[in-house]
Write a protein that holds these residues in place. Structure first.
Motif, PDB file in Angstrom:
ATOM      1  N   ALA A   1       0.842  -1.202   0.000  1.00 60.67           N
ATOM      2  CA  ALA A   1       0.000   0.000   0.000  1.00 60.67           C
ATOM      3  C   ALA A   1       0.875   1.249   0.000  1.00 60.67           C
ATOM      4  CB  ALA A   1      -0.912  -0.006   1.226  1.00 60.67           C
ATOM      5  N   ASN A   2       0.323   2.325  -0.534  1.00 54.25           N
ATOM      6  CA  ASN A   2       1.005   3.625  -0.567  1.00 54.25           C
ATOM      7  C   ASN A   2       2.357   3.528  -1.268  1.00 54.25           C
ATOM      8  OD1 ASN A   2      -1.150   4.677   0.984  1.00 54.25           O
ATOM      9  ND2 ASN A   2      -0.147   3.992   2.865  1.00 54.25           N
ATOM     10  N   SER A   3       2.327   2.951  -2.464  1.00 56.78           N
ATOM     11  CA  SER A   3       3.578   2.746  -3.182  1.00 56.78           C
ATOM     12  C   SER A   3       3.464   3.146  -4.643  1.00 56.78           C
ATOM     13  CB  SER A   3       4.017   1.278  -3.084  1.00 56.78           C
ATOM     14  OG  SER A   3       3.109   0.421  -3.748  1.00 56.78           O
ATOM     15  N   PHE A   4       4.626   3.531  -5.182  1.00 54.79           N
ATOM     16  CA  PHE A   4       4.781   3.901  -6.579  1.00 54.79           C
ATOM     17  C   PHE A   4       5.786   2.952  -7.222  1.00 54.79           C
ATOM     18  CE2 PHE A   4       3.548   7.716  -4.380  1.00 54.79           C
ATOM     19  CZ  PHE A   4       2.739   8.416  -5.267  1.00 54.79           C
ATOM     20  N   ARG A   5       5.626   2.741  -8.514  1.00 54.55           N
ATOM     21  CA  ARG A   5       6.603   1.952  -9.265  1.00 54.55           C
ATOM     22  C   ARG A   5       6.823   2.616 -10.615  1.00 54.55           C
ATOM     23  NH1 ARG A   5       7.349  -1.598 -13.334  1.00 54.55           N
ATOM     24  NH2 ARG A   5       8.780  -3.354 -12.981  1.00 54.55           N
ATOM     25  N   TYR A   6       8.107   2.804 -10.988  1.00 54.52           N
ATOM     26  CA  TYR A   6       8.445   3.368 -12.299  1.00 54.52           C
ATOM     27  C   TYR A   6       9.475   2.438 -12.930  1.00 54.52           C
ATOM     28  CZ  TYR A   6       8.137   7.560 -15.311  1.00 54.52           C
ATOM     29  OH  TYR A   6       7.843   8.457 -16.314  1.00 54.52           O
ATOM     30  N   GLY A   7       9.141   1.901 -14.093  1.00 56.00           N
ATOM     31  CA  GLY A   7      10.097   1.011 -14.741  1.00 56.00           C
ATOM     32  C   GLY A   7       9.474   0.265 -15.895  1.00 56.00           C
ATOM     33  N   GLY A   8      10.109  -0.857 -16.261  1.00 54.12           N
ATOM     34  CA  GLY A   8       9.605  -1.698 -17.324  1.00 54.12           C
ATOM     35  C   GLY A   8       8.145  -2.039 -17.096  1.00 54.12           C
ATOM     36  N   ASN A   9       7.367  -2.039 -18.173  1.00 55.91           N
ATOM     37  CA  ASN A   9       5.915  -2.106 -17.995  1.00 55.91           C
ATOM     38  C   ASN A   9       5.343  -3.506 -17.821  1.00 55.91           C
ATOM     39  OD1 ASN A   9       5.503  -3.195 -20.713  1.00 55.91           O
ATOM     40  ND2 ASN A   9       5.897  -1.132 -21.467  1.00 55.91           N
ATOM     41  N   VAL A  10       6.115  -4.559 -18.128  1.00 51.92           N
ATOM     42  CA  VAL A  10       5.541  -5.912 -18.070  1.00 51.92           C
ATOM     43  C   VAL A  10       5.038  -6.266 -16.673  1.00 51.92           C
ATOM     44  CG1 VAL A  10       6.015  -8.374 -18.325  1.00 51.92           C
ATOM     45  CG2 VAL A  10       6.780  -6.793 -20.080  1.00 51.92           C
ATOM     46  N   PRO A  11       5.833  -6.090 -15.612  1.00 52.60           N
ATOM     47  CA  PRO A  11       5.288  -6.416 -14.287  1.00 52.60           C
ATOM     48  C   PRO A  11       4.057  -5.595 -13.921  1.00 52.60           C
ATOM     49  CG  PRO A  11       7.669  -6.293 -14.197  1.00 52.60           C
ATOM     50  CD  PRO A  11       7.269  -5.751 -15.541  1.00 52.60           C
ATOM     51  N   ALA A  12       4.050  -4.323 -14.298  1.00 51.24           N
ATOM     52  CA  ALA A  12       2.891  -3.474 -13.993  1.00 51.24           C
ATOM     53  C   ALA A  12       1.651  -3.965 -14.730  1.00 51.24           C
ATOM     54  CB  ALA A  12       3.198  -2.026 -14.363  1.00 51.24           C
ATOM     55  N   ILE A  13       1.809  -4.332 -16.003  1.00 49.28           N
ATOM     56  CA  ILE A  13       0.679  -4.854 -16.779  1.00 49.28           C
ATOM     57  C   ILE A  13       0.212  -6.171 -16.199  1.00 49.28           C
ATOM     58  CG2 ILE A  13       0.007  -5.742 -19.039  1.00 49.28           C
ATOM     59  CD1 ILE A  13       2.127  -3.769 -20.222  1.00 49.28           C
ATOM     60  N   TRP A  14       1.151  -7.031 -15.852  1.00 44.57           N
ATOM     61  CA  TRP A  14       0.823  -8.343 -15.285  1.00 44.57           C
ATOM     62  C   TRP A  14       0.042  -8.189 -13.986  1.00 44.57           C
ATOM     63  CZ3 TRP A  14       3.154 -10.505 -10.730  1.00 44.57           C
ATOM     64  CH2 TRP A  14       2.857 -11.846 -10.500  1.00 44.57           C
ATOM     65  N   ALA A  15       0.488  -7.296 -13.117  1.00 39.92           N
ATOM     66  CA  ALA A  15      -0.221  -7.084 -11.848  1.00 39.92           C
ATOM     67  C   ALA A  15      -1.640  -6.592 -12.093  1.00 39.92           C
ATOM     68  CB  ALA A  15       0.554  -6.086 -10.984  1.00 39.92           C
ATOM     69  N   ARG A  16      -1.798  -5.661 -12.996  1.00 32.62           N
ATOM     70  CA  ARG A  16      -3.136  -5.158 -13.326  1.00 32.62           C
ATOM     71  C   ARG A  16      -4.005  -6.267 -13.917  1.00 32.62           C
ATOM     72  NH1 ARG A  16      -6.720  -0.866 -12.327  1.00 32.62           N
ATOM     73  NH2 ARG A  16      -8.144  -0.689 -14.110  1.00 32.62           N
ATOM     74  N   SER A  17      -3.421  -7.091 -14.774  1.00 31.59           N
ATOM     75  CA  SER A  17      -4.157  -8.181 -15.408  1.00 31.59           C
ATOM     76  C   SER A  17      -4.676  -9.183 -14.393  1.00 31.59           C
ATOM     77  CB  SER A  17      -3.250  -8.892 -16.421  1.00 31.59           C
ATOM     78  OG  SER A  17      -3.902  -9.987 -17.021  1.00 31.59           O
ATOM     79  N   ARG A  18      -3.955  -9.323 -13.284  1.00 35.19           N
ATOM     80  CA  ARG A  18      -4.347 -10.258 -12.229  1.00 35.19           C
ATOM     81  C   ARG A  18      -5.279  -9.624 -11.206  1.00 35.19           C
ATOM     82  NH1 ARG A  18      -0.316 -11.604  -9.076  1.00 35.19           N
ATOM     83  NH2 ARG A  18      -0.997 -13.717  -8.538  1.00 35.19           N
ATOM     84  N   GLY A  19      -5.662  -8.373 -11.440  1.00 39.83           N
ATOM     85  CA  GLY A  19      -6.640  -7.736 -10.578  1.00 39.83           C
ATOM     86  C   GLY A  19      -6.100  -6.759  -9.571  1.00 39.83           C
ATOM     87  N   ARG A  20      -4.784  -6.506  -9.585  1.00 44.00           N
ATOM     88  CA  ARG A  20      -4.236  -5.537  -8.635  1.00 44.00           C
ATOM     89  C   ARG A  20      -4.788  -4.150  -8.954  1.00 44.00           C
ATOM     90  NH1 ARG A  20      -2.499  -6.971  -4.124  1.00 44.00           N
ATOM     91  NH2 ARG A  20      -1.020  -8.457  -5.055  1.00 44.00           N
ATOM     92  N   GLN A  21      -5.244  -3.449  -7.933  1.00 42.97           N
ATOM     93  CA  GLN A  21      -5.854  -2.136  -8.119  1.00 42.97           C
ATOM     94  C   GLN A  21      -4.780  -1.056  -8.142  1.00 42.97           C
ATOM     95  OE1 GLN A  21      -9.290  -1.610  -8.782  1.00 42.97           O
ATOM     96  NE2 GLN A  21      -8.914  -3.797  -9.119  1.00 42.97           N
ATOM     97  N   THR A  22      -4.227  -0.872  -9.328  1.00 47.02           N
ATOM     98  CA  THR A  22      -3.236   0.180  -9.551  1.00 47.02           C
ATOM     99  C   THR A  22      -3.743   1.099 -10.654  1.00 47.02           C
ATOM    100  OG1 THR A  22      -2.054  -1.111 -11.220  1.00 47.02           O
ATOM    101  CG2 THR A  22      -1.327  -1.343  -8.925  1.00 47.02           C
ATOM    102  N   ARG A  23      -3.117   2.264 -10.757  1.00 46.04           N
ATOM    103  CA  ARG A  23      -3.425   3.188 -11.846  1.00 46.04           C
ATOM    104  C   ARG A  23      -2.123   3.718 -12.449  1.00 46.04           C
ATOM    105  NH1 ARG A  23      -8.848   4.717 -11.531  1.00 46.04           N
ATOM    106  NH2 ARG A  23      -8.549   5.387 -13.707  1.00 46.04           N
ATOM    107  N   VAL A  24      -2.127   3.892 -13.740  1.00 42.76           N
ATOM    108  CA  VAL A  24      -1.016   4.542 -14.437  1.00 42.76           C
ATOM    109  C   VAL A  24      -1.228   6.051 -14.350  1.00 42.76           C
ATOM    110  CG1 VAL A  24       0.096   4.933 -16.669  1.00 42.76           C
ATOM    111  CG2 VAL A  24      -0.639   2.625 -16.035  1.00 42.76           C
TER     112      VAL A  24
END
Length: 348
Positions: free
Chosen positions: A65-88
């Motif tokens: 919680a309360n975290s940011f991530r900046y980097g290669g997009n594959v992990p971010a897309i994968w997390a979103r695809s699995r239902g993680r509630q993140t926003r770009v």
């Protein structure tokens, strides 16, 4: 967005970035992130300083919680695809060296010559999402299309690639790289063709006198060359946006400031990126060109379309379980607020 009424309840803020060029990496090295929140009493933590495997997994699944991530997009897309509630909330596009290479003196000189050849396709079974394999397959797919070849015209040779070092997000360091297994396979003749990328890849190609067949990073169509490396994503967990929108805006503002700073400090920017990637300035320049001109965090249309094109590739290739609608994933409000405040300051 509206100002959260209880930002004082936020005690710590996490961020993570990949060892690649990102505006967050530059802002972090300049001390801007910690300075921004020092007066608020918010503790700034980065996954790069952690050794806890449970925490480190958030670099891939964004569960903290309360975290940011900046980097290669594959992990971010994968997390979103699995239902993680993140926003770009931002994107950055820096074209980089993404090379399909062969031994010096090989008769493979351009993509059409790949017919009948063995292409190295490593897998990394310890990774939650194999972003390195996805990058390799994306580059090979594009090269085959350029050469007017089908995948049935080549042989993909699968083998286990180099794992991450222990359970730590190791900071990039000189002499350390992930390409050992593919270089060994090429040297031993197990494969004919390999893919490597980034400033470390550019250095290795030069040191081994490898012959370039195709630089995927220079494909003329940005929707084709969109990959794990471009555009890179700045994501934040939905809870932080919901409960502390002003905090998200402030971090984004400092990251956004890197664009102008980098253009005014080209040599310093290259040096800082060298520290991020663990390579000398000459290899940063070789791999990323005038990257100091491209440290903006935006949500420009070509980046959004590129991210969607690559997301569709990941789903088609079964790297992610569910399709992702990129426009629904994006929350443009923080960047709109940052740009509005900046325009107001400039007009004053």
């Amino acid at each position: 967005m509206t100002q959260a009424s209880n930002d004082s309840s936020l005690k710590e803020l996490w961020y993570t970035r990949c060892s690649v060029p990102t505006p967050l990496g530059v802002a972090s090295q300049l001390g801007w992130i910690s300075d921004e929140f020092k007066a608020d009493g918010i503790t700034i933590k980065t996954l790069q300083d952690s050794t806890d495997p449970a925490l480190l997994e958030s670099h891939y699944d964004h569960h903290i919680a309360n975290s940011f991530r900046y980097g290669g997009n594959v992990p971010a897309i994968w997390a979103r695809s699995r239902g993680r509630q993140t926003r770009v909330i931002g994107l950055n596009w820096v074209d980089e060296y993404q090379a399909i290479l062969v031994k010096p003196g090989s008769d493979i000189r351009e993509p059409k010559d790949l017919k009948g050849k063995r292409l190295a396709l490593p897998r990394h079974e310890e990774d939650s999402i194999d972003h390195r394999r996805a990058s390799t397959l994306r580059a090979f797919e594009a090269a085959l299309q350029v050469g007017r070849l089908a995948e049935s015209d080549v042989t993909f040779v699968e083998f286990v690639g180099r794992p991450r070092e222990g359970q730590r997000l190791v900071r990039a360091q000189p002499g350390r790289h992930e390409f050992g297994p593919v270089l060994e396979a090429l040297s031993e003749g197990t494969v004919d063709v390999i893919f490597i990328k980034g400033s470390r890849g550019a250095q290795i190609a030069a040191e081994h006198n490898l012959q370039l067949v195709y630089d995927f990073g220079k494909h003329p169509d940005p929707l084709v060359r969109a990959s794990n490396a471009a555009p890179r994503t700045l994501t934040v967990d939905q809870g932080l946006l919901d409960h502390h929108p002003a905090i998200a805006e402030r971090l984004l503002a400092r990251v956004h400031d890197v664009g102008d700073w980098a253009r005014a400090h080209p040599a310093e920017t290259v040096s800082l990126i060298g520290k991020e990637t663990g390579t000398a300035d000459q290899w940063v320049r070789a791999a990323y060109g005038d990257l100091y001109q491209h440290q903006q965090t935006t949500l420009d249309e070509i980046s959004v379309k590129g991210l969607q094109a690559f997301t569709d590739f990941l789903h088609r290739r079964e790297f992610i379980p569910n399709a992702v609608n990129v426009r629904e994933w994006i929350d443009a409000r923080p960047l709109e607020q940052v740009l509005q405040r900046r325009a107001s300051r400039n007009a004053a």
